[in-house]
Design a protein around this motif. Structure first.
Motif, PDB file in Angstrom:
ATOM      1  N   LYS A   2       6.358  28.510 -12.495  1.00  0.00           N
ATOM      2  CA  LYS A   2       5.237  28.297 -11.573  1.00  0.00           C
ATOM      3  C   LYS A   2       5.567  27.290 -10.476  1.00  0.00           C
ATOM      4  CE  LYS A   2       2.429  30.837 -14.128  1.00  0.00           C
ATOM      5  NZ  LYS A   2       1.887  32.131 -13.648  1.00  0.00           N
ATOM      6  N   ARG A   3       6.787  26.835 -10.407  1.00  0.00           N
ATOM      7  CA  ARG A   3       7.159  25.788  -9.469  1.00  0.00           C
ATOM      8  C   ARG A   3       7.811  26.360  -8.202  1.00  0.00           C
ATOM      9  NH1 ARG A   3       9.481  20.688 -12.950  1.00  0.00           N
ATOM     10  NH2 ARG A   3       8.082  20.854 -14.738  1.00  0.00           N
ATOM     11  N   ILE A   4       7.955  25.495  -7.211  1.00  0.00           N
ATOM     12  CA  ILE A   4       8.615  25.875  -5.962  1.00  0.00           C
ATOM     13  C   ILE A   4      10.107  26.112  -6.227  1.00  0.00           C
ATOM     14  CG2 ILE A   4       9.254  25.093  -3.633  1.00  0.00           C
ATOM     15  CD1 ILE A   4       6.689  23.366  -3.693  1.00  0.00           C
ATOM     16  N   LYS A   5      10.600  27.288  -5.833  1.00  0.00           N
ATOM     17  CA  LYS A   5      12.007  27.628  -6.042  1.00  0.00           C
ATOM     18  C   LYS A   5      12.824  27.563  -4.758  1.00  0.00           C
ATOM     19  CE  LYS A   5      11.204  30.909  -9.852  1.00  0.00           C
ATOM     20  NZ  LYS A   5      11.399  32.327 -10.266  1.00  0.00           N
ATOM     21  N   SER A   6      12.172  27.829  -3.646  1.00  0.00           N
ATOM     22  CA  SER A   6      12.902  27.994  -2.381  1.00  0.00           C
ATOM     23  C   SER A   6      13.364  26.683  -1.758  1.00  0.00           C
ATOM     24  CB  SER A   6      12.025  28.745  -1.372  1.00  0.00           C
ATOM     25  OG  SER A   6      10.813  28.038  -1.156  1.00  0.00           O
ATOM     26  N   LYS A   7      12.901  25.564  -2.314  1.00  0.00           N
ATOM     27  CA  LYS A   7      13.286  24.245  -1.817  1.00  0.00           C
ATOM     28  C   LYS A   7      13.709  23.364  -2.984  1.00  0.00           C
ATOM     29  CE  LYS A   7      12.085  24.567   2.663  1.00  0.00           C
ATOM     30  NZ  LYS A   7      12.940  24.231   3.815  1.00  0.00           N
ATOM     31  N   ILE A   8      14.574  22.410  -2.692  1.00  0.00           N
ATOM     32  CA  ILE A   8      15.002  21.428  -3.684  1.00  0.00           C
ATOM     33  C   ILE A   8      14.459  20.069  -3.246  1.00  0.00           C
ATOM     34  CG2 ILE A   8      16.978  20.311  -4.803  1.00  0.00           C
ATOM     35  CD1 ILE A   8      18.620  22.822  -4.096  1.00  0.00           C
ATOM     36  N   LEU A   9      13.837  19.348  -4.141  1.00  0.00           N
ATOM     37  CA  LEU A   9      13.243  18.052  -3.807  1.00  0.00           C
ATOM     38  C   LEU A   9      14.283  16.942  -3.802  1.00  0.00           C
ATOM     39  CD1 LEU A   9      10.683  16.243  -3.365  1.00  0.00           C
ATOM     40  CD2 LEU A   9      10.611  15.991  -5.865  1.00  0.00           C
ATOM     41  N   CYS A  10      14.210  16.097  -2.792  1.00  0.00           N
ATOM     42  CA  CYS A  10      14.988  14.854  -2.764  1.00  0.00           C
ATOM     43  C   CYS A  10      14.040  13.747  -2.327  1.00  0.00           C
ATOM     44  CB  CYS A  10      16.166  14.960  -1.796  1.00  0.00           C
ATOM     45  SG  CYS A  10      17.252  13.513  -1.823  1.00  0.00           S
ATOM     46  N   SER A  11      13.942  12.694  -3.091  1.00  0.00           N
ATOM     47  CA  SER A  11      12.995  11.630  -2.767  1.00  0.00           C
ATOM     48  C   SER A  11      13.636  10.267  -2.927  1.00  0.00           C
ATOM     49  CB  SER A  11      11.753  11.722  -3.673  1.00  0.00           C
ATOM     50  OG  SER A  11      12.122  11.608  -5.042  1.00  0.00           O
ATOM     51  N   GLY A  12      13.034   9.264  -2.291  1.00  0.00           N
ATOM     52  CA  GLY A  12      13.533   7.898  -2.386  1.00  0.00           C
ATOM     53  C   GLY A  12      14.128   7.402  -1.087  1.00  0.00           C
ATOM     54  N   ALA A  13      14.679   6.213  -1.137  1.00  0.00           N
ATOM     55  CA  ALA A  13      15.272   5.609   0.057  1.00  0.00           C
ATOM     56  C   ALA A  13      16.501   6.390   0.503  1.00  0.00           C
ATOM     57  CB  ALA A  13      15.653   4.157  -0.229  1.00  0.00           C
ATOM     58  N   ALA A  14      16.775   6.325   1.793  1.00  0.00           N
ATOM     59  CA  ALA A  14      17.960   6.984   2.350  1.00  0.00           C
ATOM     60  C   ALA A  14      18.428   6.206   3.564  1.00  0.00           C
ATOM     61  CB  ALA A  14      17.648   8.434   2.712  1.00  0.00           C
ATOM     62  N   ALA A  15      19.654   6.452   3.951  1.00  0.00           N
ATOM     63  CA  ALA A  15      20.205   5.821   5.158  1.00  0.00           C
ATOM     64  C   ALA A  15      19.854   6.686   6.369  1.00  0.00           C
ATOM     65  CB  ALA A  15      21.712   5.652   5.015  1.00  0.00           C
ATOM     66  N   SER A  16      20.405   6.339   7.495  1.00  0.00           N
ATOM     67  CA  SER A  16      20.210   7.105   8.724  1.00  0.00           C
ATOM     68  C   SER A  16      21.563   7.551   9.248  1.00  0.00           C
ATOM     69  CB  SER A  16      19.496   6.256   9.778  1.00  0.00           C
ATOM     70  OG  SER A  16      19.505   6.907  11.044  1.00  0.00           O
ATOM     71  N   ASN A  17      21.586   8.740   9.819  1.00  0.00           N
ATOM     72  CA  ASN A  17      22.828   9.265  10.385  1.00  0.00           C
ATOM     73  C   ASN A  17      23.088   8.780  11.810  1.00  0.00           C
ATOM     74  OD1 ASN A  17      24.015  10.890   8.322  1.00  0.00           O
ATOM     75  ND2 ASN A  17      22.310  12.315   8.556  1.00  0.00           N
ATOM     76  N   LYS A  18      22.148   8.067  12.376  1.00  0.00           N
ATOM     77  CA  LYS A  18      22.317   7.583  13.746  1.00  0.00           C
ATOM     78  C   LYS A  18      23.477   6.594  13.813  1.00  0.00           C
ATOM     79  CE  LYS A  18      17.490   8.119  15.182  1.00  0.00           C
ATOM     80  NZ  LYS A  18      16.278   7.409  15.680  1.00  0.00           N
ATOM     81  N   LEU A  19      24.305   6.743  14.828  1.00  0.00           N
ATOM     82  CA  LEU A  19      25.480   5.886  14.977  1.00  0.00           C
ATOM     83  C   LEU A  19      25.081   4.418  15.089  1.00  0.00           C
ATOM     84  CD1 LEU A  19      28.519   5.583  15.296  1.00  0.00           C
ATOM     85  CD2 LEU A  19      28.229   5.987  17.759  1.00  0.00           C
ATOM     86  N   SER A  20      24.003   4.128  15.810  1.00  0.00           N
ATOM     87  CA  SER A  20      23.561   2.743  15.981  1.00  0.00           C
ATOM     88  C   SER A  20      23.195   2.114  14.642  1.00  0.00           C
ATOM     89  CB  SER A  20      22.362   2.675  16.930  1.00  0.00           C
ATOM     90  OG  SER A  20      21.286   3.469  16.438  1.00  0.00           O
ATOM     91  N   PHE A  21      22.557   2.912  13.766  1.00  0.00           N
ATOM     92  CA  PHE A  21      22.197   2.415  12.431  1.00  0.00           C
ATOM     93  C   PHE A  21      23.458   2.149  11.613  1.00  0.00           C
ATOM     94  CE2 PHE A  21      21.527   3.070   7.916  1.00  0.00           C
ATOM     95  CZ  PHE A  21      20.399   2.298   7.653  1.00  0.00           C
ATOM     96  N   ARG A  22      24.396   3.071  11.649  1.00  0.00           N
ATOM     97  CA  ARG A  22      25.594   2.934  10.837  1.00  0.00           C
ATOM     98  C   ARG A  22      26.443   1.747  11.265  1.00  0.00           C
ATOM     99  NH1 ARG A  22      28.223   8.713   9.358  1.00  0.00           N
ATOM    100  NH2 ARG A  22      29.348   7.297   7.978  1.00  0.00           N
ATOM    101  N   LEU A  23      26.457   1.464  12.553  1.00  0.00           N
ATOM    102  CA  LEU A  23      27.212   0.313  13.032  1.00  0.00           C
ATOM    103  C   LEU A  23      26.601  -0.996  12.525  1.00  0.00           C
ATOM    104  CD1 LEU A  23      27.953   1.407  16.713  1.00  0.00           C
ATOM    105  CD2 LEU A  23      29.592   1.232  14.818  1.00  0.00           C
ATOM    106  N   LYS A  24      25.260  -1.063  12.491  1.00  0.00           N
ATOM    107  CA  LYS A  24      24.583  -2.247  11.974  1.00  0.00           C
ATOM    108  C   LYS A  24      24.671  -2.305  10.449  1.00  0.00           C
ATOM    109  CE  LYS A  24      21.164  -2.564  15.727  1.00  0.00           C
ATOM    110  NZ  LYS A  24      19.730  -2.488  16.061  1.00  0.00           N
ATOM    111  N   ASP A  25      24.582  -1.137   9.836  1.00  0.00           N
ATOM    112  CA  ASP A  25      24.550  -1.064   8.382  1.00  0.00           C
ATOM    113  C   ASP A  25      25.838  -1.568   7.743  1.00  0.00           C
ATOM    114  OD1 ASP A  25      23.057  -0.153   5.981  1.00  0.00           O
ATOM    115  OD2 ASP A  25      24.725   1.251   5.779  1.00  0.00           O
ATOM    116  N   VAL A  26      26.954  -1.303   8.383  1.00  0.00           N
ATOM    117  CA  VAL A  26      28.235  -1.724   7.819  1.00  0.00           C
ATOM    118  C   VAL A  26      28.339  -3.243   7.720  1.00  0.00           C
ATOM    119  CG1 VAL A  26      29.528  -1.859   9.988  1.00  0.00           C
ATOM    120  CG2 VAL A  26      30.724  -1.235   7.863  1.00  0.00           C
ATOM    121  N   LEU A  27      27.579  -3.947   8.553  1.00  0.00           N
ATOM    122  CA  LEU A  27      27.596  -5.407   8.539  1.00  0.00           C
ATOM    123  C   LEU A  27      26.822  -5.985   7.349  1.00  0.00           C
ATOM    124  CD1 LEU A  27      26.999  -6.056  12.360  1.00  0.00           C
ATOM    125  CD2 LEU A  27      29.182  -6.062  11.123  1.00  0.00           C
TER     126      LEU A  27
END
Length: 309
Positions: free
Chosen positions: A137-162
């Protein structure tokens, strides 16, 4: 600790599971800035601390070195031990033993090897995982992912590495990669209605979910399987998730940065294969037998017995 806080997984373990354990007689004291520990003398066998840091525990335990009561302490994030000055509380609180769901190798990466530590996997409150929505009876066509995540933006990644060990990419690299896939439904930690005790209801909407943390296994791993989800679980040599005891393609599907697209798409393009429901059921059975709050409470009681003769 307040039940209105979002982290009710901790509340249920400390305030419910330990209280209902037949071998324990629990008493709770509010975490003021200073607590007079001498008033516990000759009244208690164990002092149990929420954390080795004055966020949920008092900053000062007056007279703690004058009383002969063992101190057992939960640890939260290990990687911020030096950043937040947690190690100094070892002597300040006179801690005898630590416990938590962090794998031992990860704990000892940041703490002295002379600090005794036990792995205890709390977090699943059995009453919240009854009356599961049937897999069919559950959703099959999608897979759930929840919780904190990073950002793919280059500006974020440059700051994040610090940020060093606080780097979002270090913790959530694979999770962040997964949420870019078109068949993955992503929800952040709090920006939805299914917070606190409602989180299992979100999991039960989906046949499958992703539990990925690149440095160590988190409670989400065994929450997902407890909710009856086919769980795509990040398990690598680096994150030590094998300590949980799940078996690949039997109780969960193990993913990593090299195979995640292939394994996730296999489910999406073969949704009606009965093996998925079987793996999900096996994962549920394993979790409810080995990874509930009551099992964790038993493990903590065994630790207490080492200090109470």
């Amino acid at each position: 600790m307040s039940k209105t806080a979002w982290a009710t997984t901790y509340y249920h373990f400390f305030m419910n599971a330990l209280k209902r354990h037949p071998s324990l007689d629990m008493s709770y004291f509010p975490a003021e800035k200073t607590f007079d520990a001498t008033k516990l003398k000759n009244k208690f066998d164990i002092i149990l601390l929420w954390e080795n840091h004055p966020w949920g525990s008092p900053d000062v335990l007056e007279g703690i070195k004058k009383i002969n009561i063992p101190v057992i302490c939960r640890i939260n994030d290990a990687h911020d031990a030096k950043i937040k000055g947690k190690i100094q509380y070892h002597e300040k609180y006179k801690i005898d033993h630590y416990f938590g769901y962090m794998p031992k190798p990860f704990f000892y990466k940041y703490y002295p090897k002379t600090f005794p530590y036990k792995e205890i996997f709390y977090g699943v409150e059995p009453s919240l995982y009854k009356n599961l929505t049937p897999f069919s009876k559950r959703i099959k066509s999608k897979i759930l992912c929840s919780g904190a995540a990073a950002s793919n933006k280059l500006s974020f990644r440059l700051k994040d590495v610090l940020r060093g060990e606080q780097s979002m990419w270090k913790h959530y690299k694979l999770r962040t990669k997964c949420i870019d896939l078109p068949y993955v439904d992503y929800t952040s930690t709090l920006q939805h209605e299914y917070i606190n005790d409602k989180y299992p209801l979100l999991l039960m909407k989906y046949c499958s979910s992703i539990s990925a943390h690149s440095l160590y296994p988190v409670i989400k791993y065994w929450e997902s399987t407890a909710a009856g989800c086919l769980t795509f679980m990040e398990v690598t040599e680096k994150n030590y998730a094998n300590i949980l005891g799940f078996k690949n393609k039997e109780t969960a599907i193990f993913i990593n940065e090299k195979n995640y697209k292939k394994l996730l798409s296999e489910f999406i393009y073969d949704q009606n294969n009965p093996k998925w429901a079987e793996i999900a059921q096996n994962g549920y059975d394993y979790t409810m037998k080995n990874l509930t709050n009551d099992v964790a409470a038993n493990s903590l009681v065994e630790l207490f017995k080492e200090y109470v003769k």
